[in-house]
Design an enzyme around this catalytic site. Structure first.
Site, mmCIF file in Angstrom:
data_model
loop_
_atom_site.group_PDB
_atom_site.id
_atom_site.type_symbol
_atom_site.label_atom_id
_atom_site.label_comp_id
_atom_site.label_asym_id
_atom_site.label_seq_id
_atom_site.Cartn_x
_atom_site.Cartn_y
_atom_site.Cartn_z
ATOM 1 N N TYR A 56 -13.266 -4.709 -0.624
ATOM 2 C CA TYR A 56 -14.470 -4.213 -1.294
ATOM 3 C C TYR A 56 -15.617 -5.223 -1.327
ATOM 4 O O TYR A 56 -16.738 -4.895 -0.961
ATOM 5 C CB TYR A 56 -14.173 -3.703 -2.717
ATOM 6 C CG TYR A 56 -15.346 -2.988 -3.358
ATOM 7 C CD1 TYR A 56 -15.740 -1.730 -2.920
ATOM 8 C CD2 TYR A 56 -16.070 -3.596 -4.376
ATOM 9 C CE1 TYR A 56 -16.825 -1.087 -3.482
ATOM 10 C CE2 TYR A 56 -17.155 -2.958 -4.945
ATOM 11 C CZ TYR A 56 -17.537 -1.709 -4.501
ATOM 12 O OH TYR A 56 -18.623 -1.079 -5.049
ATOM 13 N N ARG A 107 -8.855 -0.762 5.475
ATOM 14 C CA ARG A 107 -8.762 -0.627 4.013
ATOM 15 C C ARG A 107 -9.639 -1.634 3.282
ATOM 16 O O ARG A 107 -10.146 -1.361 2.205
ATOM 17 C CB ARG A 107 -7.311 -0.786 3.555
ATOM 18 C CG ARG A 107 -6.427 0.394 3.885
ATOM 19 C CD ARG A 107 -5.046 0.243 3.249
ATOM 20 N NE ARG A 107 -4.202 1.402 3.530
ATOM 21 C CZ ARG A 107 -4.201 2.523 2.823
ATOM 22 N NH1 ARG A 107 -5.002 2.649 1.784
ATOM 23 N NH2 ARG A 107 -3.395 3.523 3.148
ATOM 24 N N THR A 113 0.829 -1.207 0.000
ATOM 25 C CA THR A 113 0.000 0.000 0.000
ATOM 26 C C THR A 113 0.860 1.251 0.000
ATOM 27 O O THR A 113 0.591 2.211 -0.736
ATOM 28 C CB THR A 113 -0.914 0.016 1.242
ATOM 29 O OG1 THR A 113 -1.658 -1.196 1.283
ATOM 30 C CG2 THR A 113 -1.857 1.189 1.215
ATOM 31 N N TYR A 169 -2.317 -10.569 5.247
ATOM 32 C CA TYR A 169 -2.314 -9.159 5.616
ATOM 33 C C TYR A 169 -3.736 -8.755 5.982
ATOM 34 O O TYR A 169 -4.617 -8.720 5.138
ATOM 35 C CB TYR A 169 -1.775 -8.324 4.447
ATOM 36 C CG TYR A 169 -1.691 -6.840 4.689
ATOM 37 C CD1 TYR A 169 -1.795 -6.281 5.970
ATOM 38 C CD2 TYR A 169 -1.496 -5.970 3.619
ATOM 39 C CE1 TYR A 169 -1.711 -4.915 6.173
ATOM 40 C CE2 TYR A 169 -1.406 -4.595 3.813
ATOM 41 C CZ TYR A 169 -1.511 -4.071 5.086
ATOM 42 O OH TYR A 169 -1.436 -2.716 5.299
ATOM 43 N N LYS A 222 0.583 -10.181 8.823
ATOM 44 C CA LYS A 222 0.773 -8.775 9.158
ATOM 45 C C LYS A 222 -0.561 -8.304 9.719
ATOM 46 O O LYS A 222 -1.558 -8.206 8.997
ATOM 47 C CB LYS A 222 1.168 -7.965 7.928
ATOM 48 C CG LYS A 222 1.315 -6.465 8.201
ATOM 49 C CD LYS A 222 1.600 -5.672 6.934
ATOM 50 C CE LYS A 222 1.622 -4.182 7.232
ATOM 51 N NZ LYS A 222 1.824 -3.360 6.013
ATOM 52 N N ILE A 254 6.120 -4.558 9.871
ATOM 53 C CA ILE A 254 6.293 -4.035 8.511
ATOM 54 C C ILE A 254 5.888 -2.573 8.615
ATOM 55 O O ILE A 254 4.726 -2.252 8.831
ATOM 56 C CB ILE A 254 5.465 -4.822 7.486
ATOM 57 C CG1 ILE A 254 6.018 -6.249 7.373
ATOM 58 C CG2 ILE A 254 5.496 -4.127 6.116
ATOM 59 C CD1 ILE A 254 5.218 -7.174 6.467
#
Length: 289
Positions: A111, A142, A48, A137, A165, A207
């Site tokens: 989404y 998001r 990202t 992740y 993550k 990260i």
């Protein structure tokens, strides 16, 4: 074992752009030298923070090639490869050069907000197709959906899924993962400010966005925590408390690119729909520096 090499600070590398918004490959190698000289433990590419949604397929190939050539095996490389079309993602492994890549960081489908069973089946399909190990992740802010601790632990049993993550901000969920996970399954902080707390109950590192701009200090913080010196790690963590929220106030990596430009590493430029930091944000960042 790759899990041992992915402990500590991974930097979610930004993609430098020139003023006319072309990929700045000279700036990219300069940034690589900056973070490697600062002591980061591994590089995360095409995440990202790299503005991967606005780089073209050809640019992605060239960015990856540039990084592989410049790093030349000095630290492990993790490549971001995720999506919300499972079959398309599975097919992409055939067209992506993963030579020299140690692991894939794959974001949970965004989404379409799948069920936990959908998330589980998605990752199993990806893990079966991938020639390198997968790091899950989880970033609900998001993606619009959370990977629960139960789903994470089910996926942890897959031989080609080696870690997560965790950027949910849900510490209780992270504790549950840490308590029940296999010994070699990595719990990695996806939130810079939760790095030290997560390490205290079983995390193996982070990260990081801030490690682009402060590679030495952030790496030292993580290293101290991993060595059990939480007093020193905490002191270093406190130094980031005021600057961290400004990294995201106008979108990531808008804030960190202001810092990188100030340090002479690369330009502040970002691609639409992100826009360059406002004068007010720049002013507050410079005052904190």
């Amino acid at each position: 074992m790759i899990q041992e090499r992915l402990k500590g600070t991974g930097v979610a590398l930004v993609t430098p752009f020139t003023k006319d918004l072309a990929v700045d490959y000279s700036g990219l190698t300069k940034l690589l030298d900056f973070v490697l000289d600062g002591g980061v433990d591994y590089i995360v590419i095409n995440g990202t923070t790299a503005e991967s949604v606005t780089t073209t397929a050809e640019e992605k190939k060239q960015i990856l090639q540039t990084i592989k050539q410049h790093v030349n095996g000095r630290v492990p490389l993790v490549y971001g490869l995720g999506g919300n079309n499972t079959q398309q993602l599975v097919d992409s492994f055939a067209t992506t050069d993963l030579n020299g890549i140690d692991a894939i960081l794959s974001v949970s489908p965004y989404y379409n907000k799948p069920s936990q069973q959908g998330i589980y089946q998605h990752y199993v399909a990806v893990a079966e197709a991938s020639p390198v190990p997968i790091i899950l992740y989880n970033v609900p802010g998001r993606t619009g959906s959370n990977i629960t601790a139960d789903t994470t632990l089910k996926l942890a049993a897959h031989p080609n899924i080696i870690g997560i993550k965790e950027a949910s901000g849900n510490v209780e969920q992270c504790i549950s993962i840490a308590k029940h996970k296999p010994a070699d399954f990595m719990l990695i902080s996806g939130d810079d400010m939760l790095t030290v707390p997560l390490i205290s109950f079983g995390g193996v590192g982070v990260i990081s966005v801030l490690a682009n701009a402060f590679p030495e200090k952030f790496s030292n913080m993580t290293r101290n925590a991993l060595n059990g010196d939480y007093k020193k790690a905490g002191e270093l963590l406190y130094d980031f408390i005021d600057i961290n929220p400004l990294m995201y106030e106008e979108g990531n990596p808008v804030g960190v690119k202001v810092l990188l430009e100030r340090f002479g590493v690369c330009e502040v430029a970002v691609r639409l729909p992100l826009v360059e930091a406002s004068a007010g944000l720049k002013d507050r960042l410079f005052k904190l520096l």
